[in-house]
Design a protein around this motif. Structure first.
Motif, PDB file in Angstrom:
ATOM      1  N   THR A  20       0.809  -1.214   0.000  1.00 52.28           N
ATOM      2  CA  THR A  20       0.000   0.000   0.000  1.00 52.28           C
ATOM      3  C   THR A  20       0.846   1.270   0.000  1.00 52.28           C
ATOM      4  O   THR A  20       0.290   2.373  -0.051  1.00 52.28           O
ATOM      5  CB  THR A  20      -0.957  -0.008   1.205  1.00 52.28           C
TER       6      THR A  20
ATOM      7  N   ARG B 288      -3.895   2.094  -3.615  1.00 57.77           N
ATOM      8  CA  ARG B 288      -4.741   1.187  -2.838  1.00 57.77           C
ATOM      9  C   ARG B 288      -5.870   0.588  -3.678  1.00 57.77           C
ATOM     10  O   ARG B 288      -6.173  -0.594  -3.554  1.00 57.77           O
ATOM     11  CB  ARG B 288      -5.316   1.910  -1.622  1.00 57.77           C
TER      12      ARG B 288
ATOM     13  N   ILE C 268      -6.938  -3.099   2.771  1.00 54.30           N
ATOM     14  CA  ILE C 268      -6.155  -2.437   1.730  1.00 54.30           C
ATOM     15  C   ILE C 268      -6.716  -1.039   1.464  1.00 54.30           C
ATOM     16  O   ILE C 268      -5.954  -0.082   1.296  1.00 54.30           O
ATOM     17  CB  ILE C 268      -6.139  -3.270   0.432  1.00 54.30           C
ATOM     18  N   ARG C 269      -8.007  -0.898   1.454  1.00 59.97           N
ATOM     19  CA  ARG C 269      -8.635   0.408   1.177  1.00 59.97           C
ATOM     20  C   ARG C 269      -8.548   1.376   2.357  1.00 59.97           C
ATOM     21  O   ARG C 269      -8.698   2.580   2.170  1.00 59.97           O
ATOM     22  CB  ARG C 269     -10.096   0.196   0.777  1.00 59.97           C
TER      23      ARG C 269
END
Length: 89
Positions: A25, A30, A70-71
């Motif tokens: 990341t 992302r 991840i976001r």
């Protein structure tokens, strides 16, 4: 995967190497990283449910958790991609 080095050497390749590409990341947007795992989820949930102890719902939840992490800008995620190479003699 984890057996590639053994397969390469069993086939007689020389100078077999294993290097890694870091997808994380910090180095990858992302959303790009999340899109990769979304595609995996969409393609692998059914085979995972069919061939492992995980149900479809459990596999989906696991992928969804990773995608959400991840976001999330407060989280870090990494995928170490092995690149195996060798020379044919």
């Amino acid at each position: 995967g984890r057996h590639a080095w053994a397969h390469f050497t069993a086939l007689g390749l020389e100078e077999v190497t294993v290097d890694y590409i870091t997808v994380d990341t910090l180095r990858v947007p992302r959303e790009t990283f999340a899109t990769i795992l979304t595609a995996w989820r969409d393609g692998y949930v059914e085979p995972i449910a069919e061939h492992t102890r995980f149900t479809r719902e459990e596999a989906t939840a696991h992928f969804n958790r990773m995608i959400a992490d991840i976001r999330d800008p407060r989280r870090y995620a990494v995928w170490m991609v092995p690149v195996v190479a060798g020379r044919v003699v």
